[in-house]
Design a protein around this motif. Sequence first.
Motif, short mmCIF file in Angstrom:
data_model
loop_
_atom_site.label_atom_id
_atom_site.label_comp_id
_atom_site.label_asym_id
_atom_site.label_seq_id
_atom_site.Cartn_x
_atom_site.Cartn_y
_atom_site.Cartn_z
N THR A 175 16.16 47.43 -17.98
CA THR A 175 15.80 47.88 -16.63
C THR A 175 17.00 48.53 -15.94
O THR A 175 16.88 49.61 -15.34
CB THR A 175 15.29 46.70 -15.78
N LEU A 176 18.16 47.87 -16.02
CA LEU A 176 19.37 48.44 -15.42
C LEU A 176 19.75 49.76 -16.07
O LEU A 176 20.22 50.68 -15.39
CB LEU A 176 20.53 47.45 -15.55
N ILE A 177 19.53 49.87 -17.37
CA ILE A 177 19.86 51.11 -18.08
C ILE A 177 18.98 52.26 -17.60
O ILE A 177 19.47 53.37 -17.35
CB ILE A 177 19.74 50.90 -19.60
N ILE A 178 17.68 52.01 -17.48
CA ILE A 178 16.77 53.06 -17.00
C ILE A 178 17.12 53.47 -15.57
O ILE A 178 17.16 54.67 -15.25
CB ILE A 178 15.30 52.57 -17.06
N ILE A 179 17.38 52.48 -14.71
CA ILE A 179 17.76 52.79 -13.32
C ILE A 179 19.05 53.61 -13.30
O ILE A 179 19.16 54.61 -12.57
CB ILE A 179 17.94 51.49 -12.50
N SER A 180 20.03 53.20 -14.11
CA SER A 180 21.31 53.92 -14.16
C SER A 180 21.12 55.34 -14.67
O SER A 180 21.74 56.29 -14.16
CB SER A 180 22.29 53.17 -15.07
N LEU A 181 20.27 55.51 -15.69
CA LEU A 181 20.00 56.85 -16.22
C LEU A 181 19.39 57.75 -15.15
O LEU A 181 19.80 58.91 -14.99
CB LEU A 181 19.07 56.77 -17.43
N CYS A 182 18.42 57.21 -14.43
CA CYS A 182 17.74 58.02 -13.40
C CYS A 182 18.69 58.37 -12.25
O CYS A 182 18.76 59.53 -11.83
CB CYS A 182 16.52 57.26 -12.88
N LEU A 183 19.44 57.37 -11.76
CA LEU A 183 20.39 57.65 -10.68
C LEU A 183 21.51 58.57 -11.16
O LEU A 183 21.92 59.49 -10.44
CB LEU A 183 20.98 56.33 -10.17
N GLY A 184 21.98 58.33 -12.39
CA GLY A 184 23.03 59.19 -12.94
C GLY A 184 22.58 60.62 -13.10
O GLY A 184 23.34 61.56 -12.85
N ILE A 197 18.04 69.05 -23.55
CA ILE A 197 18.36 68.05 -22.53
C ILE A 197 19.77 68.32 -22.01
O ILE A 197 20.70 68.49 -22.80
CB ILE A 197 18.28 66.63 -23.11
N ARG A 198 19.94 68.35 -20.70
CA ARG A 198 21.27 68.57 -20.10
C ARG A 198 22.02 67.23 -20.13
O ARG A 198 22.15 66.54 -19.12
CB ARG A 198 21.13 69.13 -18.69
N VAL A 199 22.54 66.90 -21.30
CA VAL A 199 23.12 65.57 -21.53
C VAL A 199 24.30 65.31 -20.61
O VAL A 199 24.47 64.19 -20.11
CB VAL A 199 23.56 65.43 -23.01
N SER A 200 25.12 66.32 -20.36
CA SER A 200 26.31 66.11 -19.52
C SER A 200 25.95 65.63 -18.12
O SER A 200 26.73 64.92 -17.48
CB SER A 200 27.12 67.40 -19.44
N ASN A 201 24.77 66.01 -17.65
CA ASN A 201 24.35 65.59 -16.31
C ASN A 201 23.99 64.10 -16.25
O ASN A 201 23.78 63.56 -15.17
CB ASN A 201 23.17 66.43 -15.83
N PHE A 202 23.91 63.46 -17.41
CA PHE A 202 23.65 62.02 -17.44
C PHE A 202 24.94 61.20 -17.47
O PHE A 202 24.89 59.97 -17.39
CB PHE A 202 22.81 61.65 -18.67
N LEU A 236 26.87 56.33 -16.80
CA LEU A 236 27.82 55.37 -17.38
C LEU A 236 28.57 54.63 -16.28
O LEU A 236 28.72 53.40 -16.32
CB LEU A 236 28.82 56.09 -18.29
N VAL A 237 29.01 55.38 -15.27
CA VAL A 237 29.75 54.78 -14.15
C VAL A 237 28.83 53.88 -13.33
O VAL A 237 29.20 52.76 -12.94
CB VAL A 237 30.34 55.89 -13.25
N ILE A 238 27.61 54.35 -13.10
CA ILE A 238 26.65 53.58 -12.31
C ILE A 238 26.30 52.26 -13.01
O ILE A 238 26.24 51.19 -12.38
CB ILE A 238 25.38 54.41 -12.04
N LEU A 239 26.10 52.32 -14.33
CA LEU A 239 25.78 51.09 -15.06
C LEU A 239 26.94 50.11 -15.02
O LEU A 239 26.74 48.90 -14.85
CB LEU A 239 25.44 51.43 -16.53
#
Length: 233
Positions: A57-66, A210-215, A219-222
């Motif tokens: 759950t935290l990973i998905i939230i971090s991915l979306c916010l990131g 996929i614009r991977v760099s924009n994710f 990493l910082v958010i997680l």
Amino acid sequence: MILLGSVVNSLAIIGGSLLGTILRNISEQTKDTVTKGIGLGVIALGLQMAIKTDSFTLIIISLCLGAMVGEGLKIEAGMNRFGLFLQKHFAKTNGNFAEGFVTSTLIFVIGSMGIIGAIQSGVSGDHQTLYTKAVMDGFMAIMLTASLGLGVLFSSLPVFIYQALITLLASVLVSYVPHTLLTILMAGISQIGGLLIVAIGLNIMKLTKIRVSNFLPSLVILVLFLTLKYLYF
């Protein structure tokens, strides 16, 4: 050896470049097949890293916010503009040598796999991601050298410096983090990094863009989420 992953990565580029000077007549069909093989290997590594999670759950939230942060900052577009700037000012200055050096440096340096791998090397001594990147870069070096010449070989130096600096910085910062928290953070970084590496593999195989760099901000958010969870929950 903390910099072993970066050393292997650089040596793979050098070895691939030397092979590329011999194998100059590689067909486009062979290049395409080899590239897709690299993509499959990268996806397999990413999946192996990503499935070991208990904080999905935290990973998905971090991915979306990131992703929101990354898109707002236009990280991928900025990296592409930087690459085009270098190419415009240096690639054609001294013929194929400079073009090969700049083009290959951009391919090997600009991307998230080197950042994730270098952090893992510095924090836990795990070089697996950089070893995989070394294989990928080695094969890419063969193809690039066959087309652009020996300038590709010298891109191994900026690749080493870039990844080594990230590794050394991560190794210094880790001394200030409690061991239990460090274990939690490394697991999280590995898991979210695995998902980003899967995305890189899909891009390599040209199945999507996929614009991977924009994710990368994810990493910082997680890390922030997991640190707060460790301190207060």
